[in-house]
Design an enzyme around this catalytic site. Structure first.
Site, short mmCIF file in Angstrom:
data_model
loop_
_atom_site.label_atom_id
_atom_site.label_comp_id
_atom_site.label_asym_id
_atom_site.label_seq_id
_atom_site.Cartn_x
_atom_site.Cartn_y
_atom_site.Cartn_z
N LYS A 90 0.83 -1.21 0.00
CA LYS A 90 0.00 0.00 0.00
C LYS A 90 0.87 1.25 0.00
CE LYS A 90 -4.06 1.79 2.60
NZ LYS A 90 -4.94 1.53 3.76
N SER B 274 -9.98 1.75 2.77
CA SER B 274 -9.06 2.53 1.97
C SER B 274 -8.04 1.70 1.18
CB SER B 274 -8.29 3.49 2.88
OG SER B 274 -7.43 2.78 3.74
N SER C 162 -10.18 -0.78 6.83
CA SER C 162 -9.53 -0.50 5.54
C SER C 162 -8.88 -1.69 4.85
CB SER C 162 -8.51 0.62 5.71
OG SER C 162 -9.15 1.86 5.70
#
Lengths: 485, 102, 483
Positions: free
Chosen positions: A78, A153, A177
């Site tokens: 990420k 997210s 997330s």
């Protein structure tokens, strides 16, 4: 690797294919990166794919010992995990051009196991979002239906795995997330116990809630990655010094007699029928496997979102104060005065959702409001955690839907923050209580989009979750379904 | 929002104040929008008032075992100046540079 | 002003920041030191790089407890760290990790001597540990300021006094005493020039007898104890002038201008600060077990006040001598070590205050750096007081010893400095001196006693310092008085 099916393998399958085909890793990396770039034209799972860097890494790996458990396996990271000297921008313009001078601890651990890193998985700006739409690069798309969000997210991490661009990914989970996008993309997402995985090098959103975890095709891969990334880190005061079990040993164990709590508060109004049906079917699978279900109540569940939207933004407002154009990231042009420079840099650098949370956070910490908001929320947090402590006296784990709906349309909720926030209603409590939680694919609901099943357990009871998740996988094939098949 | 008589939790004035604390400046039309959105969120959050928290200790760290974490007073390698300044929007060989502070 | 006649009384409180001299910074392993090249002692943590996290330095924590105990504070059982949020370019995270409502210690006091010999206890509100900020460097000619973050993350202990101080002079004394104690604990250099001790002062005036405090003014930019006193004196007068004319004191921060000897208002763009303190989620709470506090307390060195009492009692030295000896703990320790060897407090004290301190000053070093062992000095003192060498020769031996490190006894032998105490050997020299200095000899005979000193000096010179001056004096007298 040549066959399409090879790209559908899990970590073990990839490793085997790499060894058996005896390909040179750099030519393989080139194919892999080109393929990912190609797929990513539609999916946009990455803020960027640096093909040259991927090949360079493969060359380094080629010359290393092949002993690593992830040797040559493509793993996405990420965009909020620091990768030394590579762009790491949290999906935000304010961090444009930022190349960290160090690796996050989890990145070090992946590298040590020979992973072929794909840095820069797309994400909501600073992980503020449940749809990936707040990324300054534009959101990622759901591989099952590109008109829909992949969740957020860690939407890029989930989409990268679900679209087979990579085998596995790391994400971060502050209020869901990892789990919510994994659920919406039909894959496994694992949020470990708070403190289980070092946060050093994870660009902070809310320090008391953030935790790094894997997004994978199946629970076996999550167990492998968890084993690799967990453990005490002297650089993180909140990383816990508790031995890391061999999580993979929990795979294949049976679950006869396991007590699974079903909390009534997670099955009330506002849930899609397709979601409820899938969860009901999953409960039946568990019962058939000899697990016992227990009706439980977590009475403070309905306050979790409120509690979270005070604590999260409050911590974030302070964590994000450092982005001011002085030491890294975006600086506005032509500032004559330091205060103007701060304001213009931040105004230009942060998107609307980031600003909203910064304002909300500073408001709840500001003079005169601290007790009514921040302190109150911390007390409610205690009550929420107490609820869990109480129910774990009578069950081994808790089963709930991961999200109340399947993936919604891009643009559907972006103008309604509160509605967006409520899509994390089932995932937030585990963060507030610091619990480990996993989502596994358990069916298809509205618009034939994937549905996820969430399991939560006591702190450091990851093994229970792995056992329960693997038992489900052995008796279903949702984890073997791929988008576009 | 519709209901004009409902008392606002957060006013435009509050938003301006918090924006200043946050080192953000918002255009007047944006202030209105943020004010409405934040008011909606805070309105929802107001449900916390229902929870009786008398005598409840606040949770700052979710695991009670988290305490007394030290490092020993031992040197670790620092970054080179070059690495430290590498990401700075403006720097010379030795320093970060900012607009003059009076 | 502030004579007894004044209508107003002065109320002063001091906030002292002490940089702790740990090896590394408070939350990371970068070196904690003054004077390095800019931005060389920095890492992701103290640079506030995204993703970095703080971990508390154990020594910084324990040093803070030492100071807290030495200034009679209650060390708290649970201590936590909070974030103080404000923007400034020397603060890379734009929040300072500090302590808000659960600091290391509360409620202490310092006993401060007054000019009249009495003393008063000045209350200490609290002591808390925090991280220092970096430094800004301004170049008058350029439109930039430069940021050096070497200092960022230096452990800083803030000691806040109660508004108990009644005069600028007392504020000065408080600082002297506080610095003395901290130096004794060996946890800070307390060097105001290098910024390892910094002080802000709050001052207000109120009508004599009033209970309520007046509006207070905070004074910053105080770079020496003298500056603190001078600025407070100035401010005392300024405030009294305003009040006597019926004016109001504005609560504000003022800067001391050392050159002009005035304070001036520091107008800032900010209104009242809203620091939005909240517990730092990146750091865990600290439980201070009573066992730890007791261990630290037991290992505290003897502090100045106690040492002064004991020196008076044990060594029967003058107050003045004691003051000099205990001014620095290493000196006091050195004195005691030397005295253990030769048991002659007054003489040892004189040697240390005279020769030893002269050498320290010449070489701009401290006692550890001088290369003089207590044993060596004791040997020299013993040889001198036993008459083996003259006082003058003893000083030469000390010089040589400090320069070469040679054994004092070897030096004496090699340079033939052993004192001549043999009458036969001295007889020739004494006779010669009387013969050559006939005038002085006659002067003495005629009652000018002072002349003897001159003659002894000549004997010393003639013998190249080796003559036993007492014996030489006796022999001269005998010979001159014989006739």
């Amino acid at each position: 690797m040549t066959k399409k099916d090879d790209y559908l393998s899990n970590i073990e399958g990839y490793g085997r294919a790499l060894r058996e085909n005896a390909v040179s890793l750099n030519s393989y990396a080139e194919v892999l990166a080109s393929r990912a770039i190609d797929i990513d034209k539609d999916i946009h799972a990455f803020a960027r794919i640096d093909k040259e860097r991927v090949i360079e890494r493969a060359e380094e790996l080629e010359n290393s010992s092949r002993a690593g458990r992830l040797w040559g396996v493509p793993v996405a990271v990420k965009d909020n995990l620091c990768v030394k000297d590579e762009l790491t921008t949290c999906g935000s313009k304010i961090l444009e051009g930022f190349r960290p001078p160090y690796n996050a601890t989890v990145v070090e651990k992946l590298i040590a196991e020979g992973a072929l890193l794909f840095a820069g998985a797309n994400m909501d700006e600073f992980a503020f979002g449940s749809s990936c739409e707040t990324s300054c690069y534009g959101g990622a798309k759901n591989p099952w239906d590109t008109s829909r969000i992949p969740g957020g997210s860690s939407g890029g991490s989930a989409a990268a795995v679900a679209s087979t661009e990579v085998v596995a990914a790391l994400g971060s989970d502050t209020g869901g997330s990892i789990r919510q996008p994994a659920s919406m993309c039909g894959i496994v997402g694992f949020k470990p116990t708070y403190g289980r995985v070092s946060r050093y090098g994870l660009i902070a959103f809310a320090s008391s809630l953030d935790q790094i975890g894997p997004l994978t095709r199946d629970i076996t891969d999550s167990a492998i990655l968890l084993e690799i990334i967990s453990g005490h880190d002297h650089r993180d005061s909140t990383s816990v010094n508790v031995d890391v079990p061999r999580y993979t040993d929990s795979l294949s164990q049976d679950i006869k007699g396991m007590k699974i709590g079903i909390p009534e508060e997670y099955f009330q109004s506002g849930i899609d029928k397709g979601v409820t049906d899938s969860i009901d079917a999953a409960i039946k699978v568990y019962k058939d496997l000899g697990a016992e279900t227990v009706e439980i109540s977590l009475p403070h569940t309905k306050y979790a979102v409120s509690c979270y939207y005070i604590i999260g933004p409050a911590e974030a407002s302070s964590n994000l104060a450092r982005y001011d154009g002085v030491h890294y990231g975006h600086r506005c042009a032509n500032s004559q005065d330091i205060i103007d420079m701060y304001i213009d840099s931040r105004n230009e650098g942060f998107g609307a959702e980031a600003k909203r949370r910064i304002l909300l956070g500073n408001y709840s910490l500001s003079s005169g409001y601290y007790e009514a908001y921040y302190l109150k929320a911390q007390k409610v947090r205690t009550k929420i955690a107490d609820d869990f402590r109480e129910v774990f006296k009578s069950c081994d784990c808790i089963l709930t839907p991961t999200a109340p709906t399947t993936a919604f349309k891009i643009g559907e909720r972006i103008e309604d923050p509160l509605k967006m926030y409520l899509s994390d209603v089932f995932t937030i409590p585990a963060n507030l209580a610091g619990l480990p939680a996993v989502t596994i694919p358990c069916g298809f609901g509205e618009n034939d989009m994937p549905v996820g099943l969430q399991l939560m357990a006591e702190p450091f009871a990851e093994e229970t979750l792995i056992r329960a998740a693997h038992a489900f996988e052995r008796n279903t094939d949702y984890h073997k379904r791929f988008a576009g098949e | 929002m519709g209901n004009k008589t409902k008392k606002k939790i957060i006013t435009a004035e509050d938003v301006r104040y918090v924006a200043k604390l946050s080192r953000l400046s918002l255009d007047e039309d944006k202030i209105g929008k943020f004010q409405e959105q934040l008011d909606g969120i805070l309105g929802y959050i107001a449900q916390l008032d229902e929870v009786n928290t008398d005598g409840v200790l606040p949770t700052t760290h979710v695991l009670s075992s988290m305490k007394n974490v030290f490092r020993e007073d031992e040197l670790r390698e620092s970054l080179t100046t070059e690495a430290a300044l590498k990401n700075a929007p403006e720097a010379d060989e030795h320093f970060f540079k900012v607009p003059k502070i009076i | 002003m502030n004579t007894k006649k004044s209508k107003y009384e002065t109320v002063v409180g001091l906030e002292v920041h002490v940089q702790l001299s740990t090896k590394t910074k408070i939350f990371c392993g970068c070196a904690n030191g003054f004077g390095a090249d800019p931005n060389t002692q920095v890492c992701p943590v103290c640079l506030g790089q995204p993703g970095s996290l703080p971990v508390l330095n154990r020594t910084a924590f324990e040093s803070s407890i030492k100071v807290a105990l030495a200034i009679n504070c209650d060390v708290q059982e649970i201590v936590k760290f909070d974030r103080k949020n404000y923007y400034y370019p020397d603060l890379p995270k734009n929040y300072q990790i500090s302590q808000f409502d659960m600091p290391i210690a509360y409620d202490g006091h310092l006993t401060v001597p007054g000019e009249d010999g009495s003393s008063r206890d000045i209350g200490i509100t609290r002591a808390h540990l925090e991280e220092d900020a970096g430094k800004l460097i301004h170049d008058e000619k350029k439109p930039f300021s430069y940021v050096d973050l070497n200092r960022t993350g230096t452990p800083l202990l803030e000691i806040v006094s109660e508004p108990d101080i009644q005069s600028p002079g007392e504020a000065y004394q408080y600082l002297v005493i506080l610095k003395h104690i901290i130096k004794y604990l060996d946890v800070s250099d307390c060097n105001m020039e290098e910024g390892s001790l910094r002080c802000d002062a709050n001052i207000s005036l109120r009508k004599r007898g009033d209970k309520e405090l007046g509006s207070k003014v905070e004074i910053k930019n105080l770079n020496s104890f003298k500056a603190v006193r001078d600025a407070l004196l100035y401010e005392e007068e300024r405030q009294e002038d305003i009040l006597s004319e019926g004016g109001r004191i504005e609560q504000e921060t003022r800067l001391w201008d050392e050159k002009r000897g005035i304070t001036s208002s520091m107008r800032s763009k900010e209104g009242a600060q809203d620091y939005r303190y909240f517990p730092d989620p990146d750091l865990v709470p600290f439980e201070v077990r009573s066992g730890l506090v007791e261990t630290i307390r037991e290992n505290l060195p003897e502090l100045p006040v106690k040492k002064i009492e004991r020196f008076a009692e044990q060594y029967k030295l003058d107050k003045k001598d004691i003051e000099v000896l205990v001014s620095e703990r290493p000196i006091a320790d050195f004195f005691e070590k030397v005295n253990t060897e030769c048991n002659n407090p007054k003489v040892v004290s004189n040697w240390i205050q005279g020769e030893v301190m002269m050498h320290l000053k010449d070489k701009a070093t401290n006692i550890e750096g001088l290369g003089l062992s207590a044993k060596a000095l004791a040997v020299i003192i013993k040889l001198a007081s036993g008459g083996t060498i003259s006082g003058l020769a003893a000083k030469d031996v000390l010089n040589t010893h400090i320069d070469t490190g040679d054994d004092p006894e070897v030096i004496i032998k090699e340079q033939g400095l052993e004192q001549v105490s043999d009458e036969g050997e001295l007889d020739v020299i004494v006779n010669k001196v009387i013969e050559v200095n006939e005038k002085s000899a006659n002067d003495y005979r005629n009652g000018k006693v002072n002349a003897l000193g001159f003659l002894v000096g000549q004997v010393m010179r003639e013998s190249r310092g080796k003559a036993n001056p007492k014996l030489a004096g006796d022999m001269l007298k005998k010979k001159l008085e014989r006739k």
